[in-house]
Design an enzyme around this catalytic site. Structure first.
Site, PDB file in Angstrom:
ATOM      1  N   LYS A  13       1.244  -0.887  -0.242  1.00 47.77           N
ATOM      2  CA  LYS A  13      -0.265   0.079  -0.367  1.00 47.77           C
ATOM      3  C   LYS A  13       0.586   0.870   0.178  1.00 47.77           C
ATOM      4  O   LYS A  13       0.787   1.767  -0.834  1.00 47.77           O
ATOM      5  CB  LYS A  13      -0.573   0.322   1.507  1.00 47.77           C
ATOM      6  CG  LYS A  13      -1.660  -1.145   1.698  1.00 47.77           C
ATOM      7  CD  LYS A  13      -2.755  -1.018   2.991  1.00 47.77           C
ATOM      8  CE  LYS A  13      -1.818  -1.009   3.626  1.00 47.77           C
ATOM      9  NZ  LYS A  13      -1.294  -2.307   4.335  1.00 47.77           N
ATOM     10  N   ARG A  88      -9.412   1.314   8.774  1.00 46.30           N
ATOM     11  CA  ARG A  88      -8.274   0.167   9.127  1.00 46.30           C
ATOM     12  C   ARG A  88      -9.723  -0.753  10.074  1.00 46.30           C
ATOM     13  O   ARG A  88      -9.579  -1.774  10.207  1.00 46.30           O
ATOM     14  CB  ARG A  88      -7.369  -0.067  10.392  1.00 46.30           C
ATOM     15  CG  ARG A  88      -6.140  -0.513   9.330  1.00 46.30           C
ATOM     16  CD  ARG A  88      -5.136  -0.523   9.750  1.00 46.30           C
ATOM     17  NE  ARG A  88      -3.655  -0.726  10.430  1.00 46.30           N
ATOM     18  CZ  ARG A  88      -2.660  -0.519   9.132  1.00 46.30           C
ATOM     19  NH1 ARG A  88      -2.562   0.500   8.834  1.00 46.30           N
ATOM     20  NH2 ARG A  88      -1.987  -0.919   8.477  1.00 46.30           N
ATOM     21  N   ARG A 127      11.601  -6.574   4.982  1.00 45.56           N
ATOM     22  CA  ARG A 127      11.127  -4.993   4.227  1.00 45.56           C
ATOM     23  C   ARG A 127      11.871  -4.280   5.377  1.00 45.56           C
ATOM     24  O   ARG A 127      12.819  -4.772   6.722  1.00 45.56           O
ATOM     25  CB  ARG A 127       9.517  -4.728   4.679  1.00 45.56           C
ATOM     26  CG  ARG A 127       9.797  -3.226   5.080  1.00 45.56           C
ATOM     27  CD  ARG A 127       7.968  -2.824   5.396  1.00 45.56           C
ATOM     28  NE  ARG A 127       7.024  -3.414   6.118  1.00 45.56           N
ATOM     29  CZ  ARG A 127       5.715  -2.680   6.034  1.00 45.56           C
ATOM     30  NH1 ARG A 127       5.502  -1.690   5.567  1.00 45.56           N
ATOM     31  NH2 ARG A 127       5.095  -3.583   6.845  1.00 45.56           N
ATOM     32  N   ARG A 160      11.407  -2.390  10.837  1.00 47.76           N
ATOM     33  CA  ARG A 160      10.654  -2.076  11.867  1.00 47.76           C
ATOM     34  C   ARG A 160       9.580  -3.586  13.292  1.00 47.76           C
ATOM     35  O   ARG A 160      10.185  -4.305  12.982  1.00 47.76           O
ATOM     36  CB  ARG A 160       9.375  -2.299  11.132  1.00 47.76           C
ATOM     37  CG  ARG A 160       9.245  -0.634  10.895  1.00 47.76           C
ATOM     38  CD  ARG A 160       7.835  -0.107   9.787  1.00 47.76           C
ATOM     39  NE  ARG A 160       6.783  -0.924  10.096  1.00 47.76           N
ATOM     40  CZ  ARG A 160       5.509  -0.554   9.419  1.00 47.76           C
ATOM     41  NH1 ARG A 160       5.976  -0.191   8.063  1.00 47.76           N
ATOM     42  NH2 ARG A 160       4.431  -1.258  10.176  1.00 47.76           N
ATOM     43  N   ARG A 171      -0.575  -9.696  13.311  1.00 47.91           N
ATOM     44  CA  ARG A 171      -0.995  -8.509  12.210  1.00 47.91           C
ATOM     45  C   ARG A 171      -2.148  -9.040  11.105  1.00 47.91           C
ATOM     46  O   ARG A 171      -2.491  -8.125  11.068  1.00 47.91           O
ATOM     47  CB  ARG A 171      -0.201  -8.037  12.110  1.00 47.91           C
ATOM     48  CG  ARG A 171       0.995  -6.620  12.932  1.00 47.91           C
ATOM     49  CD  ARG A 171       2.000  -6.114  12.240  1.00 47.91           C
ATOM     50  NE  ARG A 171       1.744  -4.676  11.492  1.00 47.91           N
ATOM     51  CZ  ARG A 171       2.960  -4.776  10.677  1.00 47.91           C
ATOM     52  NH1 ARG A 171       3.517  -5.013  10.437  1.00 47.91           N
ATOM     53  NH2 ARG A 171       2.059  -3.794  10.160  1.00 47.91           N
TER      54      ARG A 171
END
Ligand code: ADP
Ligand code: AMP
Length: 213
Positions: A13, A88, A127, A160, A171
């Protein structure tokens, strides 16, 4: 043009929202980025949000909705925006809808970037995010020129805290329970568009441009 990016965490996204923002000259608004900036600055909001983020949970709607509504009321949002990571939950979507309806306005496109859970786990493990400017990379798919260093600002790249494997599964569970119902919500409004998010990021962007144009 007012656009919402939907999709699982790690679906791409943010990657696509940044390209849309650049191409169409509208701001990219990420509630995750706003929370991370607050954590970095040590604000009360940041301290509160961090507790939820580190556990892979959503930050409560009471905290999230106000910062988003304040942000979209700013001058630079007059010609539209691309929202990344908001809404969300259904209540967040309803609040946004009411706020826009009051202004005689609406969301033009809700773009679902579709990526299966198996790919998500690899995406998030790889990531890397810049500690200073928030630019994102992927160790295999979008590597920086110099390992561990941001191409844009030269700062350190990190994994992260909430991209660690133990948090990612939580998540994803939260995504399926609380965020996926938004696909149906925006479909009923007639603004949902889906793109295959498993292909190369430039091909995903080409599909999005076809939709927007
Ligand atoms: P989100 O904002 O949905 O959480 P990101 O845009 O940060 O996701 O993308 C998650 C990770 O996957 C990042 O490391 C990013 O560089 C990488 N990525 C994004 N799009 C693609 C793609 N189409 N193919 C492969 N990797 C991608
Ligand atoms: P993101 O950068 O979009 O992956 O968001 C990182 C984390 O910030 C999420 O896992 C949530 O804990 C929190 N967050 C971001 N946006 C929202 C939102 N709209 N509602 C609740 N929590 C959010």
């Amino acid at each position: 043009m007012k656009i919402i990016m939907l999709g699982a965490p790690g679906a791409g996204k943010g990657t696509q929202a940044k390209m849309i923002a650049k191409e169409y000259g509208i701001p990219h608004i990420s509630t995750g980025d706003i929370f991370r900036a607050n954590i970095k600055e040590g604000t009360e909001l940041g301290k509160e949000a961090k507790k939820y983020m580190d556990a892979g949970q959503l930050v409560p709607d009471e905290l999230t909705v106000k910062i988003l509504l304040d942000r979209v009321a700013k001058d630079d949002c007059k010609n539209g925006y691309v929202l990344d990571g908001f809404p969300r939950t259904i209540p967040q979507a309803e609040v946004l809808d009411e706020a826009l309806t009051k202004l005689g306005d609406r969301i033009d496109f809700a773009i679902d970037v579709d990526v299966p859970d198996e790919n998500i786990v690899r995406r998030m493990g790889g990531r890397r995010a810049c500690v200073t400017c928030g630019a994102t990379y992927h160790i295999e798919h979008v590597p920086p020129k110099k390992e561990g260093i941001c191409d844009t600002c030269g700062s350190e790249l990190i994994l992260r805290d909430d991209d660690k494997p133990e948090t990612v599964s939580n998540r994803l569970k939260v995504y399926h329970e609380q965020t996926q119902p938004l696909i149906d919500f925006y479909s009923k409004k007639g603004v949902l568009k889906s793109v295959d998010g498993t292909v190369d990021m430039m091909d995903v962007f080409a599909a999005i441009k076809t939709i927007l144009e």
